[in-house]
Design a protein around this motif. Structure first.
Motif, PDB file in Angstrom:
ATOM      1  N   GLU A   1      18.563 -12.798  -8.030  1.00 54.18           N
ATOM      2  CA  GLU A   1      18.800 -12.673  -9.432  1.00 54.18           C
ATOM      3  C   GLU A   1      17.550 -12.566 -10.119  1.00 54.18           C
ATOM      4  O   GLU A   1      17.448 -11.648 -11.034  1.00 54.18           O
ATOM      5  N   VAL A   2      16.626 -13.026  -9.530  1.00 56.76           N
ATOM      6  CA  VAL A   2      15.039 -12.778 -10.347  1.00 56.76           C
ATOM      7  C   VAL A   2      14.655 -11.242  -9.663  1.00 56.76           C
ATOM      8  O   VAL A   2      14.093 -10.761 -10.679  1.00 56.76           O
ATOM      9  N   ILE A   3      14.967 -10.851  -8.496  1.00 51.25           N
ATOM     10  CA  ILE A   3      14.710  -9.282  -8.440  1.00 51.25           C
ATOM     11  C   ILE A   3      15.533  -8.444  -9.317  1.00 51.25           C
ATOM     12  O   ILE A   3      14.982  -7.526  -9.783  1.00 51.25           O
ATOM     13  N   ARG A   4      16.833  -8.639  -9.511  1.00 57.26           N
ATOM     14  CA  ARG A   4      17.540  -8.001 -10.318  1.00 57.26           C
ATOM     15  C   ARG A   4      17.072  -7.847 -11.807  1.00 57.26           C
ATOM     16  O   ARG A   4      16.989  -6.895 -12.493  1.00 57.26           O
ATOM     17  N   ALA A   5      16.679  -9.137 -12.138  1.00 62.54           N
ATOM     18  CA  ALA A   5      16.078  -9.084 -13.558  1.00 62.54           C
ATOM     19  C   ALA A   5      14.497  -8.422 -13.581  1.00 62.54           C
ATOM     20  O   ALA A   5      14.473  -7.660 -14.667  1.00 62.54           O
ATOM     21  N   GLY A   6      13.965  -8.504 -12.440  1.00 62.21           N
ATOM     22  CA  GLY A   6      12.689  -7.623 -12.582  1.00 62.21           C
ATOM     23  C   GLY A   6      13.002  -6.177 -12.671  1.00 62.21           C
ATOM     24  O   GLY A   6      12.360  -5.227 -13.271  1.00 62.21           O
ATOM     25  N   LEU A   7      14.084  -5.733 -11.967  1.00 56.13           N
ATOM     26  CA  LEU A   7      14.389  -4.378 -11.811  1.00 56.13           C
ATOM     27  C   LEU A   7      15.125  -3.959 -13.237  1.00 56.13           C
ATOM     28  O   LEU A   7      14.718  -2.774 -13.496  1.00 56.13           O
ATOM     29  N   THR A   8      15.674  -4.765 -13.810  1.00 54.51           N
ATOM     30  CA  THR A   8      16.178  -4.398 -15.193  1.00 54.51           C
ATOM     31  C   THR A   8      14.672  -3.956 -15.926  1.00 54.51           C
ATOM     32  O   THR A   8      14.656  -3.116 -16.888  1.00 54.51           O
ATOM     33  N   VAL A   9      13.720  -4.819 -16.166  1.00 53.29           N
ATOM     34  CA  VAL A   9      12.530  -4.605 -16.827  1.00 53.29           C
ATOM     35  C   VAL A   9      11.856  -3.254 -16.385  1.00 53.29           C
ATOM     36  O   VAL A   9      11.420  -2.387 -17.159  1.00 53.29           O
ATOM     37  N   ILE A  10      11.972  -2.889 -15.101  1.00 54.92           N
ATOM     38  CA  ILE A  10      11.496  -1.878 -14.437  1.00 54.92           C
ATOM     39  C   ILE A  10      12.282  -0.629 -15.144  1.00 54.92           C
ATOM     40  O   ILE A  10      11.750   0.622 -15.188  1.00 54.92           O
TER      41      ILE A  10
ATOM     42  N   ILE B   1       5.631  -7.936  -4.656  1.00 52.72           N
ATOM     43  CA  ILE B   1       5.717  -9.351  -5.203  1.00 52.72           C
ATOM     44  C   ILE B   1       6.888 -10.042  -4.592  1.00 52.72           C
ATOM     45  O   ILE B   1       6.771 -11.261  -4.470  1.00 52.72           O
ATOM     46  N   SER B   2       8.146  -9.447  -4.710  1.00 47.49           N
ATOM     47  CA  SER B   2       9.378  -9.974  -4.187  1.00 47.49           C
ATOM     48  C   SER B   2       9.171 -10.462  -2.959  1.00 47.49           C
ATOM     49  O   SER B   2       9.702 -11.433  -2.472  1.00 47.49           O
ATOM     50  N   TYR B   3       8.634  -9.717  -1.950  1.00 46.46           N
ATOM     51  CA  TYR B   3       8.427  -9.955  -0.494  1.00 46.46           C
ATOM     52  C   TYR B   3       7.657 -10.988  -0.754  1.00 46.46           C
ATOM     53  O   TYR B   3       7.824 -11.949   0.498  1.00 46.46           O
ATOM     54  N   GLU B   4       6.442 -11.217  -1.200  1.00 43.83           N
ATOM     55  CA  GLU B   4       5.202 -12.068  -0.978  1.00 43.83           C
ATOM     56  C   GLU B   4       5.920 -13.454  -1.414  1.00 43.83           C
ATOM     57  O   GLU B   4       5.405 -14.579  -0.836  1.00 43.83           O
TER      58      GLU B   4
END
Length: 130
Positions: A42-51, A33-36
């Protein structure tokens, strides 16, 4: 009694394996998703936090189903082991011993809090399955 301990250990290992497989699939999906979408850092870091939180929470629910109402401590162990796996993966990726920095403490808490939340968030307590 020895058989029960071995069976509980195998069930815990299964819960840990399911947690790791879910996390890996979430990581790969988030990377895609991040690549596409060419998301910002910042958004990638927030997604990793959820992960970090979500697979441990589901793993905590699995542990609750296995061990019943006394599962909160075992869920904390599951979260800590998952963090340990993330730390080892970081070591392999960096190929250098980074030490335990203060940036890793929130990740440890997220993993353990997710597992604990999964273990205590059940609507109805059920006895452990035999």
């Amino acid at each position: 009694e020895e058989k029960i301990k071995k069976r509980n250990g195998a069930k815990f290992a299964g819960a840990f394996l399911v947690t790791c497989m879910m996390a890996a699939s979430f990581f790969f999906f988030w990377a895609w998703i991040s690549y596409e979408k060419k998301l910002s850092a910042e958004v990638i870091r927030a997604g990793l936090t959820v992960i970090y939180f979500l697979p441990c929470m589901i793993g905590g629910k699995i542990v609750k189903g296995i061990y019943g109402t006394s599962s909160w401590f075992i869920a904390l162990i599951l979260g800590a082991l998952f963090f340990g796996l993330l730390y080892v993966c970081t070591l392999f990726q960096r190929q250098v011993m980074p030490g335990f920095s203060k940036d890793m403490i929130p990740v440890l808490f997220l993993c353990m809090a997710g597992a604990l939340a999964g273990a205590i968030s059940s609507r109805k307590s059920s006895p452990p399955k035999k």
